[in-house]
Scaffold this motif. Structure first.
Motif, mmCIF file in Angstrom:
data_model
loop_
_atom_site.group_PDB
_atom_site.id
_atom_site.type_symbol
_atom_site.label_atom_id
_atom_site.label_comp_id
_atom_site.label_asym_id
_atom_site.label_seq_id
_atom_site.Cartn_x
_atom_site.Cartn_y
_atom_site.Cartn_z
ATOM 1 N N GLU A 101 -29.251 31.589 9.067
ATOM 2 C CA GLU A 101 -28.039 30.830 9.315
ATOM 3 C C GLU A 101 -26.775 31.543 8.837
ATOM 4 O O GLU A 101 -25.684 31.007 8.966
ATOM 5 N N ARG A 146 -28.139 19.492 8.807
ATOM 6 C CA ARG A 146 -26.808 19.877 9.297
ATOM 7 C C ARG A 146 -26.518 19.272 10.672
ATOM 8 O O ARG A 146 -25.427 18.787 10.936
ATOM 9 N N ASP A 147 -27.522 19.334 11.553
ATOM 10 C CA ASP A 147 -27.325 18.821 12.912
ATOM 11 C C ASP A 147 -27.004 17.325 12.903
ATOM 12 O O ASP A 147 -26.093 16.869 13.601
ATOM 13 N N VAL A 148 -27.768 16.559 12.109
ATOM 14 C CA VAL A 148 -27.584 15.106 12.122
ATOM 15 C C VAL A 148 -26.301 14.701 11.398
ATOM 16 O O VAL A 148 -25.482 13.940 11.941
ATOM 17 N N ASN A 197 -31.576 22.869 8.567
ATOM 18 C CA ASN A 197 -30.895 22.923 9.860
ATOM 19 C C ASN A 197 -30.834 21.539 10.504
ATOM 20 O O ASN A 197 -29.814 21.165 11.112
ATOM 21 N N HIS A 198 -31.912 20.778 10.364
ATOM 22 C CA HIS A 198 -31.951 19.421 10.915
ATOM 23 C C HIS A 198 -30.932 18.524 10.203
ATOM 24 O O HIS A 198 -30.219 17.728 10.843
ATOM 25 N N GLY A 213 -22.909 15.217 13.071
ATOM 26 C CA GLY A 213 -22.528 14.307 14.148
ATOM 27 C C GLY A 213 -22.112 12.929 13.666
ATOM 28 O O GLY A 213 -21.868 12.036 14.483
#
Length: 256
Positions: free
Chosen positions: A28, A174-176, A171-172, A179
């Motif tokens: 990352e 960060r993604d959630v 990473n998951h 948003g």
């Protein structure tokens, strides 16, 4: 606070931390890890935060006399849950090398000779070090110290979990969280111990919010988010955590 007699290496924890940090940088291009020096403390009878800050003031004054810079430091006071202690003092060093250099300078400066005794008169502490780095930083998250409200997760890694599995989870996260607008002022940090006691966690996940009300707002928004169920399942498949809540303030550095 005792600075010298606490480095009892856990080879597994150290190897896991180094692999994790390397893997995150590769995957990352994450911020390089920092060295987190911690003192988990219980106040002596009759002592409290005011006495701790008196010891802090003396340390800062003596460091100025010695022309020695001190690492930014934060104190967390326990609010709900967590271990049976009153507060944790964290000092943040840029690297293992800068931590070692400051520790040596601290021990060599005659002006600092009685600083430890001032802190030891206030509280009994256990100390450790960890590598830490940001997992998520909201677009409006402040980095200038001051006060904060912390949701701390002390986590054990499920057997068979690899550093890559933990990076996938980060990473998951960060993604959630990226948003959910309510997280714009919040940050998440991962710390992996380099030294550890018999009851230490494998990893710590710190959620840092500007206030208790903001923590409540992010919690409600996460519960209502579309990504909640998937992230909760992923989290529980990798980590088994115990959560506690803390009030944080910067005590050495810009906000002191």
């Amino acid at each position: 606070m005792t600075r010298n007699n606490f480095i009892t290496q856990s080879s597994y924890a150290l190897t896991f931390a180094l692999l994790l940090s390397f893997g995150a940088a590769q995957a990352e291009e994450a911020s390089p890890p920092v060295l987190l020096e911690s003192f988990a403390c219980s106040y002596h009878d009759g002592k409290d935060r005011d006495d701790l800050l008196v010891a802090r003031d003396y340390m800062v004054k003596q460091a100025a006399k010695a022309e020695m810079s001190l690492a930014p430091s934060y104190v967390w006071h326990r609010y709900k849950g967590g271990p049976d202690l009153d507060h944790v003092w964290f000092s943040v060093h840029e690297s293992l090398a800068t931590f070692a250099a400051q520790s040596e300078a601290f021990g060599a400066a005659p002006e600092m000779a009685d600083v430890e005794a001032r802190f030891e008169n206030v509280a009994e502490c256990d100390s450790n070090i960890a590598m830490a780095r940001p997992v998520f930083q909201g677009s409006e998250a402040a980095n200038d110290g001051g006060t904060a409200f912390i949701a701390s997760n002390a986590c054990m890694v499920h057997p068979g979990t690899s550093p890559a599995d933990l990076i996938d989870l980060e990473n998951h996260i960060r993604d959630v969280l990226g948003g959910i607008s309510e997280y714009n002022a919040s940050s998440v940090f991962m710390a992996t111990p380099m030294t550890a006691g018999p009851d230490s966690a494998d990893a710590y996940l710190f959620l840092v919010h500007p206030s208790q009300s903001q923590w409540a707002a992010t919690s409600a928004a996460f519960q209502a988010s579309a990504g909640r169920d998937s992230l909760v399942r992923h989290f529980q498949a990798v980590l088994d955590c115990k959560t506690s809540l803390w009030f944080s303030e910067q005590v050495v550095g810009e906000a002191e």
